[in-house]
Structure formats: structure tokens, C-alpha cells
Design an enzyme around this catalytic site. Structure first.
Site, PDB file in Angstrom:
ATOM      1  N   GLU A 109       0.822  -1.209   0.000  1.00 10.12           N
ATOM      2  CA  GLU A 109       0.000   0.000   0.000  1.00 10.12           C
ATOM      3  C   GLU A 109       0.857   1.261   0.000  1.00 10.12           C
ATOM      4  O   GLU A 109       1.452   1.618   1.022  1.00 10.12           O
ATOM      5  CB  GLU A 109      -0.922   0.017   1.223  1.00 10.12           C
ATOM      6  N   GLU A 139     -11.802   2.280   3.932  1.00 13.01           N
ATOM      7  CA  GLU A 139     -10.877   2.671   4.995  1.00 13.01           C
ATOM      8  C   GLU A 139     -10.978   4.176   5.254  1.00 13.01           C
ATOM      9  O   GLU A 139     -10.083   4.957   4.914  1.00 13.01           O
ATOM     10  CB  GLU A 139      -9.435   2.269   4.662  1.00 13.01           C
TER      11      GLU A 139
HETATM   12  O1  LIG Z   1      -3.983   3.644   5.077  1.00 16.35           O
HETATM   13  C1  LIG Z   1      -3.456   4.053   6.128  1.00 16.35           C
HETATM   14  O2  LIG Z   1      -3.413   5.254   6.414  1.00 16.35           O
HETATM   15  C2  LIG Z   1      -2.875   3.144   7.064  1.00 16.35           C
HETATM   16  O3  LIG Z   1      -3.093   3.276   8.211  1.00 16.35           O
HETATM   17  C3  LIG Z   1      -2.064   2.039   6.553  1.00 16.35           C
HETATM   18  O4  LIG Z   1      -2.645   0.818   6.750  1.00 16.35           O
END
Ligand SMILES: O=C(O)C(=O)CO
Length: 307
Positions: A180, A278
Site C-alpha cells: 500500500e 478505509e
Molecule cells: O492507510 C493508512 O493510512 C494506514 O493506516 C495504513 O494501513
């Protein structure tokens, strides 16, 4: 909590008929979303309560078919097993779990320190059991901070070398590390991996099916913009997406990213994987949770769009 409570007159159903911008699916909250959006624990506590399994049941009733849990490795084996069992029953796919939670905010993949590198391999061996217990395939990998002592090219070579060793650990178990790139401007100054072409180059160099890209659209909007062309350019190495709007890292529609178009592109490209949510909820309480669900309903691509 009784699942029927959610289905019969759920708050989502009531709200979905009153909020603007809804598509036809909003009238039937249990209709699965076209894309596999993955919420996480804590996102729906006002609707579902604190119990983790109730949160999964609520999400399933709202049409979500995936879930992600960064802190999974810190949970007890009993809790991991209970979560996995309920997800299986509900037909919810496990998205990413974080392989390096608690250890990635340091120089590790980039640097020369052999003890640190050995520690990463040990951590990777530890995550295999967790991933198998919770039916996870994808492991988030943030390859740590850049090493200011080394030229960038040596850091990249070190990173590629350690990733190949990590592949040796996870690949026999059918697991896939997803790298990532994080933004350095707003959230994570100092990280080694921050650009999508850099992730692409690493994956090409590692050249293993267990090393792919997690393209977090929020991070890449901040770092690079030009989202659709950039996603298209590194498409063959992307295995997983995450999203969140900018600024603020909240649900789609609260910032500058045209998620309707980005998600339509993913769907046209035939993406059948997970899109991790997320981000935080923009609004508070129950209304904030319903707004998150509605935000995804209103921009989810129609299932029959030709690919
Ligand atoms: O995406 C993010 O900011 C994280 O915390 C990495 O996992």
C-alpha cells in the site's frame, strides 16, 4: 441483536427513500452492492451495537459482501474464529488484515539492518496462522519508512529483496501481500512507498503472484491525482482497492473525488475484488451511519453495465 430487527423497517430503508441521489437498489437495502465494498468494525455501532458479530449481521443485511479488519492479528484466536465463522455463514468475504500492524512505522524493508529484516520475516510467519484462521487472502504491507542514510535505489533493492523472502513465507499458503503506497503529505510523512508507479516497479521486480498492489484511492488522490489513468496504467499489478474522500478521509461524496466515475471504471474493467472502506463516517451517530450506506448506494455501478 435479532437480524429481523434490521430487515423489518430498518432505519436504512426509511432513510433511503428520503435521501436524494439514490439509485433503484436503494429501495431494497438487502440487495448486494455491485462492487464488494468492505466496511470495518466500529463503522455501524449505532445501528448494530458494540457486538462484533452483530455489526457483521447488520452489514450483511445492508448488502455488504466483504469486510476488512486491520487489527485482526491483535484479537484472540477465539474471537478470530467466531468472526470467521459468522462471516462464512453470512457470505461475507474477508478483505485485508494488516500483516505489519505495530511494526511498520520504522525503517525496515528499506534498510540494511539484518536483525530488523529477520524480525519482519518472523512477523510474516506469525500472520500466516491468523490469515488461515479468518479465511483472509490479502495481507496489507506497508514497507516502512525510507532510510535517510541510503540512496533511494539501494532502499528499493533492499525492499524488493525482503519482499521476495516474504513471498517465500506466504505464497505456499495461498496468501497475497498487497503493498500500500501511502501519502506523505497529509498522513504518513517519511514512508518509503508512496507512489503507484513505484509500487508497480516493485511488483514487477519481485515478480511473484503473492506480491501485488493495494491501490488506496484516497492516498493516491493526495499524492498523484489523475486517478483513472494511473489505476489503468498499473492495473495488472493491482489486487485490491481502498477508498475514502479527500480532504477529510470520509465516505465518498464528502470531498473532491468523483467516486461515481472511479467506481464505474473499476466495474467496466471487470474488477471483482474488494474495495475497502478505509475511512471515517462524516456524520455522527445513526444518521452518520445511514449516510455512509446511502453514499455507497447512490454511486454503486449498476450491475448490468457492459464490461
Ligand atoms: O492507510 C493508512 O493510512 C494506514 O493506516 C495504513 O494501513
Amino acid at each position: 441483536m435479532d437480524r429481523r430487527q434490521f430487515s423489518l423497517g430498518s432505519a436504512a430503508a426509511v432513510l433511503s427513500s428520503t435521501l436524494p441521489g439514490r439509485n433503484a437498489l436503494a429501495d431494497n437495502p438487502s440487495q448486494p452492492f455491485t462492487l464488494n465494498y468492505a466496511p470495518h468494525f466500529g463503522m455501524f455501532t449505532h445501528s448494530a451495537g458494540e457486538d462484533l458479530l452483530d455489526q457483521l449481521r447488520f452489514a450483511a443485511d445492508q448488502g455488504f459482501r466483504a469486510w476488512e479488519d486491520n487489527p485482526m492479528k491483535d484479537r484472540s484466536a477465539e474471537q478470530q474464529t467466531a468472526i470467521a465463522k459468522e462471516m462464512e455463514r453470512l457470505g461475507i468475504q474477508m478483505g485485508v488484515i494488516s500483516a505489519l500492524k505495530g511494526v511498520w512505522k520504522a525503517v525496515n524493508f528499506a534498510g540494511d539492518d539484518q536483525d530488523v529484516r529477520a524480525q519482519i520475516l518472523k512477523t510474516m510467519r506469525g500472520i500466516v496462522d491468523v490469515a488461515r484462521r479468518v479465511n483472509a487472502t490479502y495481507l496489507t504491507i506497508v514497507p516502512g519508512l525510507a532510510d535517510p542514510k541510503l540512496p533511494h535505489e539501494y532502499q528499493m533493492a533492499n525492499c524488493i529483496d525482503l519482499l521476495q523472502r516474504c513471498c517465500d513465507v506466504v505464497e505456499p499458503h495461498g496468501l497475497v501481500m498487497v503493498l500500500e503506497p501511502l501519502n506523505r503529505k497529509t498522513n504518513h510523512p517519511g514512508v518509503l512507498l508512496h507512489r503507484s508507479p513505484q509500487a508497480y516497479l516493485i511488483c514487477k521486480a519481485v515478480a511473484r503472484p503473492s506480491c501485488k498492489i493495494l491501490f488506496d484511492i484516497y492516498h493516491q488522490q493526495i499524492t498523484e491525482g489523475n486517478l483513472i489513468p494511473n489505476i489503468d496504467r498499473c492495473w495488472d499489478e493491482i489486487a485490491y482497492f481502498q477508498c475514502g474522500d479527500n480532504p477529510g478521509r470520509r465516505e465518498p461524496g464528502t470531498g473532491e473525488i468523483n467516486y461515481r466515475n472511479v467506481f464505474a471504471f473499476l466495474h467496466r474493467r471487470g474488477f471483482g475484488g474488494v474495495v475497502g472502506m478505509e475511512h471515517k463516517n462524516a456524520g455522527q451517530g445513526l444518521a452518520g451511519e445511514m449516510a455512509v450506506i446511502q453514499a455507497y448506494r447512490s454511486i454503486d455501478p449498476a450491475p448490468n453495465v457492459s464490461r
